[in-house]
Write an enzyme that holds these catalytic residues in place. Structure first.
Site, PDB file in Angstrom:
ATOM      1  N   ASP A 204       0.856  -1.183   0.000  1.00 11.07           N
ATOM      2  CA  ASP A 204       0.000   0.000   0.000  1.00 11.07           C
ATOM      3  C   ASP A 204       0.897   1.239   0.000  1.00 11.07           C
ATOM      4  OD1 ASP A 204       1.098   0.238   2.541  1.00 11.07           O
ATOM      5  OD2 ASP A 204      -0.805   0.334   3.602  1.00 11.07           O
ATOM      6  N   ASP A 206       1.429   4.716   2.354  1.00 11.53           N
ATOM      7  CA  ASP A 206       1.035   5.317   3.636  1.00 11.53           C
ATOM      8  C   ASP A 206       1.406   6.796   3.667  1.00 11.53           C
ATOM      9  OD1 ASP A 206       0.497   2.651   5.181  1.00 11.53           O
ATOM     10  OD2 ASP A 206       2.487   2.385   4.318  1.00 11.53           O
ATOM     11  N   ASP A 295      -3.268   4.424   2.809  1.00 16.45           N
ATOM     12  CA  ASP A 295      -3.600   4.778   4.192  1.00 16.45           C
ATOM     13  C   ASP A 295      -3.301   6.245   4.416  1.00 16.45           C
ATOM     14  OD1 ASP A 295      -4.376   2.222   4.915  1.00 16.45           O
ATOM     15  OD2 ASP A 295      -2.417   1.670   5.739  1.00 16.45           O
TER      16      ASP A 295
HETATM   17  P1  8DG Z   1       4.153  -2.549   3.048  1.00 19.67           P
HETATM   18  O1  8DG Z   1       2.974  -1.641   3.056  1.00 19.67           O
HETATM   19  O2  8DG Z   1       5.105  -2.257   1.960  1.00 19.67           O
HETATM   20  O3  8DG Z   1       3.742  -3.983   3.061  1.00 19.67           O
HETATM   21  O4  8DG Z   1       4.976  -2.338   4.394  1.00 19.67           O
HETATM   22  P2  8DG Z   1       4.758  -1.239   5.497  1.00 19.67           P
HETATM   23  O5  8DG Z   1       4.475   0.081   4.877  1.00 19.67           O
HETATM   24  O6  8DG Z   1       5.895  -1.330   6.423  1.00 19.67           O
HETATM   25  O7  8DG Z   1       3.499  -1.795   6.275  1.00 19.67           O
HETATM   26  P3  8DG Z   1       2.095  -1.130   6.654  1.00 19.67           P
HETATM   27  O8  8DG Z   1       1.195  -2.259   7.011  1.00 19.67           O
HETATM   28  O9  8DG Z   1       1.605  -0.226   5.575  1.00 19.67           O
HETATM   29  O10 8DG Z   1       2.364  -0.324   7.997  1.00 19.67           O
HETATM   30  C1  8DG Z   1       3.120   0.859   8.040  1.00 19.67           C
HETATM   31  C2  8DG Z   1       3.300   1.277   9.466  1.00 19.67           C
HETATM   32  O11 8DG Z   1       2.102   1.799  10.003  1.00 19.67           O
HETATM   33  C3  8DG Z   1       3.686   0.116  10.364  1.00 19.67           C
HETATM   34  O12 8DG Z   1       4.953   0.328  10.901  1.00 19.67           O
HETATM   35  C4  8DG Z   1       2.735   0.135  11.482  1.00 19.67           C
HETATM   36  C5  8DG Z   1       2.087   1.500  11.393  1.00 19.67           C
HETATM   37  N1  8DG Z   1       0.754   1.507  11.984  1.00 19.67           N
HETATM   38  C6  8DG Z   1       0.440   2.257  13.086  1.00 19.67           C
HETATM   39  N2  8DG Z   1      -0.844   2.015  13.423  1.00 19.67           N
HETATM   40  C7  8DG Z   1      -1.329   1.123  12.540  1.00 19.67           C
HETATM   41  C8  8DG Z   1      -2.573   0.528  12.393  1.00 19.67           C
HETATM   42  O13 8DG Z   1      -3.496   0.794  13.155  1.00 19.67           O
HETATM   43  N3  8DG Z   1      -2.723  -0.347  11.364  1.00 19.67           N
HETATM   44  C9  8DG Z   1      -1.683  -0.596  10.499  1.00 19.67           C
HETATM   45  N4  8DG Z   1      -1.867  -1.467   9.499  1.00 19.67           N
HETATM   46  N5  8DG Z   1      -0.484  -0.046  10.619  1.00 19.67           N
HETATM   47  C10 8DG Z   1      -0.307   0.812  11.631  1.00 19.67           C
HETATM   48  O14 8DG Z   1       1.204   3.024  13.650  1.00 19.67           O
HETATM   49 MN    MN Z   2       2.686   0.369   3.783  1.00 21.74          MN
HETATM   50 MN    MN Z   3      -0.400   0.786   5.597  1.00 21.40          MN
END
Ligand code: 8DG
Ligand code: MN
Ligand code: MN
Length: 371
Positions: A204, A206, A295
């Site tokens: 995703d 962020d 996100d």
């Molecule tokens: P990716 O998307 O490439 O798979 O990896 P990522 O960017 O490291 O993973 P992510 O699932 O998008 O999460 C990014 C960061 O957001 C992760 O370190 C945790 C943080 N985070 C929070 N709160 C929450 C929450 O409520 N849900 C999720 N999914 N992530 C959160 O601080």
């Molecule tokens: Mn991510």
């Molecule tokens: Mn995310």
């Protein structure tokens, strides 16, 4: 002591937040194997086991050269008996029989397919698997009522399971920045998550949004989603308002690692470059766009450094920082604040560097947080 032909023994600190962990590292055969076992444990709902494998994986990824033999790993922290057995197997045979068995098991395959649907967690997938559902087709004919998130997840399944590239993330950034700045001039949009850590692809994109005047950011998520909707690029969204003011974490430690920021889990329509569409036409049909998970998180400026640290990840790095804070410093770290349990007060910070300093940790830049 054995000397000579053998490579020197590695050394490493025990918490991932004390080390710099690059992506992908020098031991991908080993780390990919351990990641499968970690993922399998996650899919079984076995958190303890999953974290143990994630810690082993992160430790090996932080090593500055390739591991030639298990003897070099003597004395390293984080590597349990089970992980060492897997490592030995991979070093001896080029692969681990346990990993191969896991990957080919019907349970693992089904759980991956089902949890690959946006909106479907381990619990739901497990229940469906128990009922004999192993594929999207079986789910669609099962008669289960899906919630709106899951319906969107199924609808855009192929797109959402195709990794987002850095170029796509940059294109999404432009769309998001335009929307944010049109509804609140002066607002700042920061790319967080894996892309901030320098990853070249992700599941995703962020974004963390703030405004230099505290309070101006309130209610921003709704305005932004309305703007994206009016531009026809919002395919799905689920917004959560900020609940931090109502019940701040206070002196206690945060109840979970879910934070309380105003946020939006969305699916955006990324209109693609015509040249790219031409090239992709065989697999993406003829549509000139693709769906991307995005996100959006809104933080007040006073909490921004904590929010940025929390939303940059990786999940394990964050987890390790919080564990370090509690066990080594008697502090509670969240994406909102840092509380010192000895001094009985909050420690403020306006940069990530200050947070590391408060915690007595050497600063680790985002690209070193790929634990
Ligand atoms: P990716 O998307 O490439 O798979 O990896 P990522 O960017 O490291 O993973 P992510 O699932 O998008 O999460 C990014 C960061 O957001 C992760 O370190 C945790 C943080 N985070 C929070 N709160 C929450 C929450 O409520 N849900 C999720 N999914 N992530 C959160 O601080
Ligand atoms: Mn991510
Ligand atoms: Mn995310």
């Amino acid at each position: 002591e054995q000397q000579g032909v053998e490579a020197p023994v590695f050394s490493a600190a025990s918490y991932a937040c004390q080390r710099s962990t690059p992506q992908p590292g020098h031991n991908t055969l080993l780390t990919d194997s351990l990641a499968v076992l970690a993922e399998s444990a996650e899919l079984n709902g076995d958190e303890g086991r999953a974290v143990a494998f994630r810690r082993s994986e992160a430790l090996l990824r932080s090593l500055d050269r390739r591991v030639q033999g298990v003897a070099e790993l003597r004395g390293l922290p984080c590597l349990g008996e089970h992980s060492r057995r897997v490592i030995q197997d991979v070093l001896d045979n080029g692969k681990s029989s346990e990993v191969e068995e896991t990957k080919s098991s019907s349970r693992y395959k089904a759980m991956k397919v089902l949890t690959g649907i946006f909106g479907v967690g381990v619990k739901t997938a497990k229940r469906w698997f128990t009922e004999g559902i192993c594929s999207l087709a079986q789910l669609e004919t099962s008669g289960h009522t899906l919630n709106p998130a899951q319906q969107a997840g199924l609808k855009y399944y192929a797109d959402l399971n195709q990794p987002v590239t850095r170029d796509e993330a940059d294109a999404i950034s432009v769309t998001v920045e335009e929307a944010v700045c049109s509804v609140l001039p002066g607002a700042q949009v920061t790319l967080a998550g894996g892309f901030r850590r320098g990853k070249t692809s992700g599941h995703d994109v962020d974004f963390l949004i703030t405004h230099p005047d505290e309070g101006k950011e309130e209610g921003l998520v709704h305005k932004v989603t309305a703007c994206l909707e009016s531009r026809g690029v919002l395919l799905y969204h689920q917004t959560t308002r900020n609940t931090y003011q109502e019940s701040p974490e206070g002196a206690g430690r945060p109840r979970s690692n879910m934070d309380r920021f105003e946020r939006c889990f969305s699916i955006l329509k990324l209109v693609q470059d015509p040249v790219q569409v031409e090239a992709d036409q065989t697999d993406s049909g003829c549509r000139p766009w693709r769906a991307v998970r995005v996100d959006l998180v809104v933080s007040p400026i006073s909490q921004f450094a904590f929010a940025l640290l929390g939303w940059t990840g990786s999940k394990l790095f964050e987890r390790e920082m919080r564990r370090w804070a509690v066990h080594e410093k008697s502090m509670s770290l969240s994406s909102h604040a840092l509380y010192d349990n000895n001094q009985k007060r909050y420690l403020t910070a306006s940069s990530e560097e200050e947070i590391f300093a408060h915690l007595g940790l050497e600063y680790v830049s985002p690209s070193g947080r790929n634990a």
